[in-house]
Motif scaffolding. Structure first.
Motif, short mmCIF file in Angstrom:
data_model
loop_
_atom_site.label_atom_id
_atom_site.label_comp_id
_atom_site.label_asym_id
_atom_site.label_seq_id
_atom_site.Cartn_x
_atom_site.Cartn_y
_atom_site.Cartn_z
N ARG A 202 0.96 -1.23 0.11
CA ARG A 202 -0.01 -0.15 0.03
C ARG A 202 1.02 1.30 0.02
N ASP A 203 1.93 1.49 0.90
CA ASP A 203 2.86 2.58 0.80
C ASP A 203 3.35 2.61 -0.27
N MET A 204 3.77 1.67 -1.02
CA MET A 204 4.63 1.45 -2.28
C MET A 204 3.66 2.51 -3.26
N PHE A 205 2.59 1.91 -3.35
CA PHE A 205 1.78 2.42 -4.79
C PHE A 205 1.26 3.90 -4.19
N ILE A 206 1.09 4.47 -3.01
CA ILE A 206 0.63 5.62 -2.62
C ILE A 206 1.96 6.69 -2.77
N PRO B 104 -6.97 -5.76 1.03
CA PRO B 104 -7.89 -5.35 0.12
C PRO B 104 -7.92 -4.08 -0.67
N ASP B 105 -7.26 -3.00 -0.06
CA ASP B 105 -7.14 -1.88 -1.09
C ASP B 105 -6.02 -1.86 -1.96
N VAL B 106 -4.91 -2.80 -1.90
CA VAL B 106 -3.63 -2.76 -2.54
C VAL B 106 -3.83 -2.37 -4.07
N LEU B 107 -4.80 -3.27 -4.51
CA LEU B 107 -5.04 -3.14 -5.98
C LEU B 107 -5.77 -2.01 -6.33
N LEU B 108 -6.34 -1.53 -5.53
CA LEU B 108 -6.97 -0.27 -5.76
C LEU B 108 -6.18 0.85 -5.98
N TRP B 109 -5.23 1.07 -4.88
CA TRP B 109 -4.29 2.02 -4.98
C TRP B 109 -3.33 1.68 -5.97
N THR C 201 -14.67 -2.32 9.02
CA THR C 201 -15.17 -3.54 8.37
C THR C 201 -16.42 -3.04 7.51
N GLY C 202 -16.74 -3.94 6.60
CA GLY C 202 -17.89 -3.62 5.97
C GLY C 202 -17.65 -2.77 4.75
N TYR C 203 -18.39 -1.75 4.46
CA TYR C 203 -18.23 -0.80 3.39
C TYR C 203 -17.16 0.33 4.14
N ILE C 204 -16.01 0.27 3.67
CA ILE C 204 -15.34 1.43 4.22
C ILE C 204 -14.90 2.38 3.28
N VAL C 205 -14.84 3.72 3.68
CA VAL C 205 -15.29 4.81 3.02
C VAL C 205 -14.18 4.99 1.91
N GLU C 206 -12.98 5.08 2.35
CA GLU C 206 -11.78 5.28 1.61
C GLU C 206 -11.68 4.02 0.32
N PHE C 207 -11.95 3.01 0.63
CA PHE C 207 -11.89 1.86 -0.17
C PHE C 207 -13.05 1.77 -1.38
N ASN C 208 -14.18 2.47 -0.88
CA ASN C 208 -15.25 2.74 -1.99
C ASN C 208 -15.14 3.84 -2.73
N LEU D 109 -12.10 4.82 -3.70
CA LEU D 109 -11.02 4.33 -4.52
C LEU D 109 -11.83 3.73 -5.55
N TRP D 110 -12.68 2.91 -5.18
CA TRP D 110 -13.39 1.81 -6.11
C TRP D 110 -14.01 2.54 -7.35
N TYR D 111 -14.80 3.79 -6.86
CA TYR D 111 -15.49 4.53 -7.84
C TYR D 111 -14.80 5.29 -8.63
N ASN D 112 -13.43 5.85 -8.05
CA ASN D 112 -12.52 6.55 -9.01
C ASN D 112 -11.66 5.68 -10.03
N ASP D 113 -11.70 4.46 -9.39
CA ASP D 113 -10.83 3.43 -10.41
C ASP D 113 -11.50 2.97 -11.46
N LEU D 114 -12.98 2.73 -11.13
CA LEU D 114 -13.99 2.28 -12.43
C LEU D 114 -14.15 3.31 -13.50
N LYS D 115 -14.43 4.48 -12.88
CA LYS D 115 -14.32 5.62 -13.98
C LYS D 115 -13.09 5.85 -14.49
N PHE D 116 -11.95 5.88 -13.93
CA PHE D 116 -10.69 6.14 -14.72
C PHE D 116 -10.57 5.07 -15.69
N VAL D 117 -10.47 3.68 -15.40
CA VAL D 117 -10.40 2.54 -16.31
C VAL D 117 -11.38 2.37 -17.13
N GLY D 118 -12.57 2.80 -17.06
CA GLY D 118 -13.46 2.72 -17.91
C GLY D 118 -13.36 3.75 -19.01
#
Length: 647
Positions: free
Chosen positions: A304-308, A353-358, A431-438, A440-449
């Motif tokens: 995580r630290d590496m990608f950030i 779980p957030d590593v691939l998102l970063w 746990t559950g729906y974590i705010v920065e994970f989601n 990142l998820w939205y940002n990543d989906l839009k960027f890749v799309g």
């Protein structure tokens, strides 16, 4: 005047000088670190601290320190400094220091009567070798320099004590000796650029103490082995170089090696140059693989630290080729993980779980700062593979739910950057729906799309864009509360209403499910409750459990780690969000915030930024002495600021 210069008044006051530390690395995992008066105050300090992969995955202190003694007319003046029991310091050589500066090399100037001696330290890049050059600037009579090495031969996690197993054997080599205290360790070669006399006088120096370890609630004393001492005659204007390394060197080449290495150093003559030098120190090159060490002196390469860190440490200072080299190693690790293949790369915590998102966010920064076309050409397949892996729920702890959001189980194990644990349990079980994970998820989906549909959309990119729209709507419904800020995590009926900085990413990312008014609400509450001169607090003072001081024994610090302490890397994203909202009118505010970090260049670890700060005044630096994400995000902010300045 040097940008990083300290005078006699500060240096002779140990309350002022001992908290100031220096760090030099060889960019291959080894380092030298001590205080500016060369008194080791941590078990991690040492002149030559190196990884020994044949033994374990830790660094090891071989050469702890080197005491210098100036001898004239039979009178001895010892320039060393060690702490012993009862707040006793000996031999108190700091009283001879006239100045210390480290604009290019850590340089100490001593004055003993009519003798002026200059000492310059240099760590050779990509080699386990420390060089120390002594220059006799002035002297009125014959002068002898005595060098007494203190050896440890132990892991940075342990201590050494007087024992009968330590070998006293040594062999004579060119202008010096080689010795090894224990089997499994490499030989330590100590050589000088000039003929000298080595006097074998083995002894243990007992009860040396490390006050920084005492502060942290650990054992804090050890014994160090001294095999003897070197004596060399030195003339006025002459330089003598000491080399400490794990291989022999041709002593006739030491002067040339020192000059060549010194010429490659970037001066630390302003704030940005200090940060660039610090950025380079996190590089760890092992063969063809490049890693980012998360921090010094105890962190390894964490995914995580590496990608950030990567965009700030490389792209923001124009080092695009270096970014690509790091990514070559990272791509191998990602592919091994998503294909469930064995991997011997030294990148830890890939499973979080957030590593691939970063990782996607990192490529997004490359697309913005270098070229979208290049990003698509070089990393398009990787982006596709990552999203296929995630959207088909193959990740062991990341599940895409029907509402488009991603769900993570963090009840039993800390899975976010807020990863402190006590007795094996997360202090903050996010746990559950974590705010920065989601976010990142939205940002990543839009960027890749968007990126992968630039040459024409297809069923897959349409599916990704549709998933993003669904996730964006669910994000607002799930996280935005009636008070205008975001819940930190939501798991069924459980909602964490704590005001934490993790919401700021939603206002900082290129793609956000929030509208402008909602983003401003986030920035406003972060400004009111979390912003400090040294970063964003990890918890608002108004929230329950606020604990802003990272002090005391380990368990006490674990409870405080993310409960109010301030983190500079978070402020990078905060300032990015602030610039997005207020554009050029924000420039003066951002500049004022960055000045707070320039003050750190001459304290804590000179020319770097520590891991975290207390959340309350005086906002004292704590934790690791140099932290990659902090340095990276301030460099990235400086780069953003330049772009807004040039608009």
């Amino acid at each position: 005047m040097s940008y990083l210069r300290f005078d006699k008044t500060l240096l002779t006051n140990l309350e002022e000088s001992l908290p100031r530390e220096i760090l030099r690395t060889n960019r291959s995992g080894a380092y030298h670190s001590s205080t500016i008066v060369d008194c080791n105050t941590r078990k991690y300090h040492g002149l030559l601290v190196i990884p020994i992969p044949e033994l374990d995955d830790e660094n090891h202190v071989l050469l702890s320190s080197l005491d210098e003694t100036v001898i004239q007319h039979g009178a001895e003046f010892n320039l060393g400094l060690h702490k012993y029991h009862g707040d006793n310091y000996s031999p108190r050589g700091h009283k001879y220091i006239r100045e210390f500066e480290c604009e290019k090399l850590p340089t100490t100037l001593y004055r003993v009567g009519g003798v002026i001696l200059k000492k310059e330290k240099l760590f050779v890049h990509h080699e386990n070798r420390i060089l120390i050059r002594y220059t006799l600037v002035d002297a009125h009579s014959d002068t002898i320099l005595r060098l007494r090495p203190y050896l440890a031969f132990r892991s940075v996690r342990q201590y050494t004590h007087e024992n009968s197993q330590a070998s006293r054997r040594y062999d004579v080599v060119e202008n010096g000796i080689k010795t090894c205290m224990y089997p499994g360790y490499p030989e330590l070669y100590m050589q000088l650029s000039k003929e000298n006399e080595f006097n074998f006088c083995p002894d243990w120096y007992r009860g040396i103490e490390y006050p920084k370890e005492q502060e942290r609630g650990y054992d804090f004393n050890e014994d160090l082995y001294v095999p003897g001492y070197f004596e060399v005659h030195i003339q006025k204007g002459e330089s003598v170089i000491f080399s400490g390394g794990v291989s022999s060197i041709d002593c006739g080449t030491l002067n040339e090696l020192f000059d060549n290495e010194a010429s490659r150093r970037i001066p630390r003559d302003n704030f940005k140059h200090c940060l660039i030098n610090s950025a380079h120190q996190f590089l760890n090159k092992q063969g063809d693989d490049l890693y980012v060490l998360a921090g010094y002196p105890w962190f390894k390469c964490r995914a995580r630290d590496m990608f950030i860190s990567l965009p700030g440490l490389t792209l923001s200072i124009g080092e695009v080729d270096k970014f690509k080299q790091f990514m070559q190693t990272a791509v191998k690790a990602i592919n091994a993980f998503i294909n469930d293949e064995p991997c011997d790369l030294k990148i830890y915590e890939m499973e979080h779980p957030d590593v691939l998102l970063w990782a996607i966010w990192t490529i997004q920064q490359y697309a913005k700062m270098v070229s979208r076309e290049n990003a698509k050409h070089e990393y398009g397949q990787l982006l596709y593979d990552i999203l296929c892996y995630l959207t088909t729920n193959k990740h062991p702890n990341l599940e895409v739910h029907g509402n488009g959001l991603i769900y993570t189980n963090g009840r039993e194990k800390a899975v976010t950057w807020m990863n402190s644990t006590v007795n094996g349990r997360p202090v903050i079980p996010r746990t559950g729906y974590i705010v920065e994970f989601n976010a990142l998820w939205y940002n990543d989906l839009k960027f890749v799309g968007d990126l992968l549909s630039e040459d024409g959309s297809n069923d897959w990119t349409d599916k990704i864009q549709a998933l993003a729209e669904k996730a964006g709507k669910a994000f607002v419904d799930t996280f935005l509360n009636e008070y205008g800020y975001l819940l930190d995590y939501v798991d069924g009926d459980m909602m964490d209403w704590s005001v934490r900085p993790n919401m700021i990413f939603t206002a900082a990312f290129d793609y956000s499910p929030l509208d402008a008014k909602q983003k401003k609400g986030i920035v406003d509450i972060v400004t009111r409750e979390l912003l400090t001169p040294k970063g964003l607090r990890s918890l608002s003072p108004k929230s329950g459990g606020y604990n802003p001081n990272y002090v005391g024994p380990q368990i006490q610090r674990d409870y405080a780690y993310h409960q109010g302490t301030a983190w500079p890397w978070l402020e990078g994203f905060y300032l990015e969000a602030y610039l997005r909202l207020y554009k050029r009118s924000a420039i003066s505010f951002v500049e004022r915030q960055l000045i707070n970090y320039e003050d750190e260049m001459s304290s804590h670890c000179i020319s770097s930024i520590p891991e975290l700060f207390d959340g309350n005044p005086p906002f004292k630096g704590r934790g690791a002495i140099a932290f990659a994400m902090n340095v990276a995000e301030i460099l990235r902010t400086l780069n953003l600021l330049e772009k807004y300045d040039n608009q």
